[in-house]
Design a protein around this motif. Structure first.
Motif, PDB file in Angstrom:
ATOM      1  N   UNK A  48      56.723 -72.897 -75.716  1.00 52.47           N
ATOM      2  CA  UNK A  48      57.704 -71.839 -75.517  1.00 52.47           C
ATOM      3  C   UNK A  48      59.082 -72.209 -76.017  1.00 52.47           C
ATOM      4  N   UNK A  49      60.013 -71.286 -75.829  1.00 54.87           N
ATOM      5  CA  UNK A  49      61.384 -71.521 -76.265  1.00 54.87           C
ATOM      6  C   UNK A  49      62.067 -72.510 -75.335  1.00 54.87           C
ATOM      7  N   UNK A  50      62.718 -73.497 -75.932  1.00 57.78           N
ATOM      8  CA  UNK A  50      63.352 -74.559 -75.156  1.00 57.78           C
ATOM      9  C   UNK A  50      64.708 -74.120 -74.631  1.00 57.78           C
ATOM     10  N   UNK A  55      64.474 -78.790 -71.946  1.00 53.23           N
ATOM     11  CA  UNK A  55      63.182 -78.610 -71.299  1.00 53.23           C
ATOM     12  C   UNK A  55      62.394 -77.552 -72.066  1.00 53.23           C
ATOM     13  N   UNK A  56      61.164 -77.883 -72.381  1.00 56.32           N
ATOM     14  CA  UNK A  56      60.301 -76.983 -73.132  1.00 56.32           C
ATOM     15  C   UNK A  56      59.102 -76.586 -72.276  1.00 56.32           C
ATOM     16  N   UNK A  57      58.835 -75.276 -72.128  1.00 54.89           N
ATOM     17  CA  UNK A  57      57.613 -74.856 -71.424  1.00 54.89           C
ATOM     18  C   UNK A  57      56.410 -74.935 -72.366  1.00 54.89           C
ATOM     19  N   UNK A  61      56.542 -77.837 -67.719  1.00 55.81           N
ATOM     20  CA  UNK A  61      57.836 -77.935 -68.385  1.00 55.81           C
ATOM     21  C   UNK A  61      58.102 -79.408 -68.649  1.00 55.81           C
ATOM     22  N   UNK A  62      58.470 -79.721 -69.873  1.00 55.56           N
ATOM     23  CA  UNK A  62      58.614 -81.124 -70.234  1.00 55.56           C
ATOM     24  C   UNK A  62      59.858 -81.343 -71.079  1.00 55.56           C
ATOM     25  N   UNK A 119      63.417 -82.605 -79.850  1.00 55.61           N
ATOM     26  CA  UNK A 119      63.417 -81.937 -81.135  1.00 55.61           C
ATOM     27  C   UNK A 119      62.340 -82.427 -82.089  1.00 55.61           C
ATOM     28  N   UNK A 120      61.223 -82.955 -81.553  1.00 57.03           N
ATOM     29  CA  UNK A 120      60.169 -83.490 -82.399  1.00 57.03           C
ATOM     30  C   UNK A 120      59.071 -82.460 -82.600  1.00 57.03           C
TER      31      UNK A 120
END
Length: 554
Positions: free
Chosen positions: A370-372, A384-386, A420-421, A425-426
């Motif tokens: 998902x969108x960070x 945080x990225x879902x 969520x983690x 930017x990788x």
């Protein structure tokens, strides 16, 4: 097959200490002592040796070496793993490996000044203490962090050696490079090689390069499957190279190339199965249009047999998906209209039969990123990225010894878990545009313990009968029609369900007589396969975590 003798000995000696928790048909699960509430979630089971079971625990951002008694499943110790810095750089935890009873911690680190991506290893004592000096297994030159590639790991069948691959796309050179190293149980390098494939500088060609699988076979032979292709627009055809890079110990690991003719088809994925003097490859393939474009639909299953003495293909079969299987996957109306089966099925398990045939299990798998939300620090995204992992129905395919199709059927299920983690930017996973490595989705160990470990399935095989255990919604009891299946929903309230296939592919579903309130919930993602007929498993319900064994009884 893994170290069966140690596991069976522990099982028979420890039956008195275990008690039955779940029994569905002939599949019996016995659990050991309740584990202490130490706030540590078991995220990996490393293996079994010296009468002990070794695992990795996670508590927030800290990792622990957890050791259990193999007979009683009682926790013996839990020790924090402290990874030292390398050249004043934090080392990212990769995993712990158990090689011939010896423990090693592996971590990776990127050094921006040196423009290098390194993999380091440290011996680990049972008290959680690392050796005085680490060993740099890899030091790969890279242009920048976003293009540093990834490390991939395989252990030998006897778990006495470790094969590591680093693969990356070199954008400036329009090339792909892979480097493989093979280590013994002391992490001494037995063999290493580097291969680079340069693409033709023709922007009109749709170039792809895949490494769908790599394995260590018998006698420590190494195999890498490579699929490279492009669309020749001028001649309106697809040019495909599908080959095995074989490195055999008997020839001093000299590279040998074995070519398989794909006959105008696009191999989507592949699984390598070494067997004596033969090598078996199997997977799904896509059809190719007359214009040379690859269709976005799953056409069928291929199977190839290679004679390793002569490096020749002795059998090659392309089996189209049968109508009944298509109906189960996409529905009768869509199948009747000739709609496509999406190419989202990854091979999760291969079972070799006594008659030389194979059973392939392929699971519908997707990852949605998902969108960070977060900040930008020094030009690097931090936030945080879902992420949502989905693992749905499983196609079970039985192939004869010559690779021809015998039968197919489908295990109906709908499973997903969202987490969520943190991210830096990788790029996610082993895919980068037209370059990919590996097949089935590998969930990072740092993301386990928060839901993904409940997904998937545990196949178990004995005397010609295949049983597949999954977590399911209690409302799906008795249902085998995929159109009627409800999503697993809250995985903390899931119940075990068993699907049994006979020798002709007929399916029978078995469910517990009644759902046990607050009963333990199986975590298929945290398990260890002892043999086709036995797993060490981990189940939990809030604070009541336990290790156990799952076997098929006679």
């Amino acid at each position: 097959m893994k170290k069966v003798k140690h596991a069976l000995l522990a099982l028979f000696m420890g039956l008195g200490a275990l008690h039955a928790q779940n029994k569905i048909d002939k599949v019996n699960i016995t659990y050991g002592h309740e584990l202490p509430d130490d706030k540590q979630t078991l995220v990996d089971i490393l293996g079994e040796a010296n009468g002990k079971i070794y695992g990795v625990g996670l508590k927030k951002d800290d990792y622990f070496l957890k050791i259990f008694d193999a007979a009683s499943m009682k926790l013996l110790s839990s020790s924090a793993i402290k990874i030292p810095e390398l050249n004043d750089k934090d080392v990212e935890f990769e995993n712990v490996y158990l090689l011939n009873g010896k423990l090693y911690v592996l971590g990776s680190v990127y050094n921006r000044k040196e423009k290098a991506y390194s993999l380091v290893a440290n011996p680990l004592s049972e008290a959680g203490k690392l050796g005085a000096e680490g060993t740099v297994l890899f030091k790969v030159p890279v242009e920048k962090k976003s293009e540093m590639g990834s490390f991939y790991f395989r252990t030998t069948q006897d778990e006495a050696g470790l094969l590591v691959m680093h693969a990356t796309k070199l954008k400036k050179e329009d090339a792909v490079k892979y480097e493989i190293k093979f280590f013994d149980d002391n992490l001494k390098t037995i063999f290493n090689t580097t291969e680079k494939v340069v693409f033709e500088d023709d922007k009109k060609k749709d170039v792809t390069f895949n490494i769908p699988d790599f394995q260590v076979g018998l006698n420590d032979d190494i195999y890498v499957v490579v699929s490279e292709g492009y669309r020749d627009k001028k001649n309106k055809k697809r040019v495909e190279t599908f080959e095995v890079h074989a490195y055999k110990s008997t020839t001093g690991y000299k590279k040998e190339v074995i070519t398989i003719k794909s006959d105008g088809r696009y191999p989507l994925n592949c699984k390598i199965v070494p067997s004596g003097n033969e090598l078996h490859l199997m997977g799904f393939y896509l059809s190719v249009r007359e214009s040379g474009r690859v269709n976005n639909d799953l056409e069928g299953v291929y199977a190839a047999t290679i004679d390793l003495k002569s490096n020749t293909t002795t059998s090659l079969k392309f089996n189209e998906l049968d109508y009944k299987t298509k109906v189960k996957l996409i529905g009768e109306r869509r199948a009747r209209k000739g709609k496509d089966v999406p190419p989202l099925y990854n091979i999760i398990h291969i079972i070799g039969r006594a008659d030389g045939g194979m059973i392939m299990l392929s699971e519908y798998q997707t990852v949605y990123v998902g969108q960070s939300t977060g900040l930008s620090i020094g030009g690097i995204g931090v936030g945080v990225t879902p992420i949502t992992y989905t693992k749905n129905e499983i196609i079970v395919t039985s192939l004869a010894k010559d690779g021809s199709h015998e039968w197919s059927n489908v295990v109906p299920k709908e499973q997903s878990a969202s987490i969520s983690t943190m991210f830096l930017g990788l790029s996610f996973g082993g895919n980068s545009g037209n370059f990919s490595v590996g097949g089935a989705i590998a969930i990072p160990i740092a993301q386990m313990g928060s839901g993904p470990e409940y997904l998937g399935a545990l196949p178990i095989y004995k005397d010609g009968d295949l049983s597949i255990m999954i977590n399911d919604n209690v409302k799906n009891k008795g249902i085998t029609d995929i159109e009627e299946i409800k999503s697993m929903g809250n995985y903390n309230k899931a119940v075990p369900s068993l699907f049994i296939f006979d020798k002709n592919g007929n399916i029978t579903r078995k469910d517990p007589e009644e759902a046990v309130k607050d009963g333990l919930v199986l975590r298929p993602g945290v398990s260890y396969e002892v043999s086709d007929n036995e797993y060490i498993i981990y189940s939990a319900r809030k604070k009541a975590d336990k290790l156990g064994r799952m076997v098929i009884e006679d």
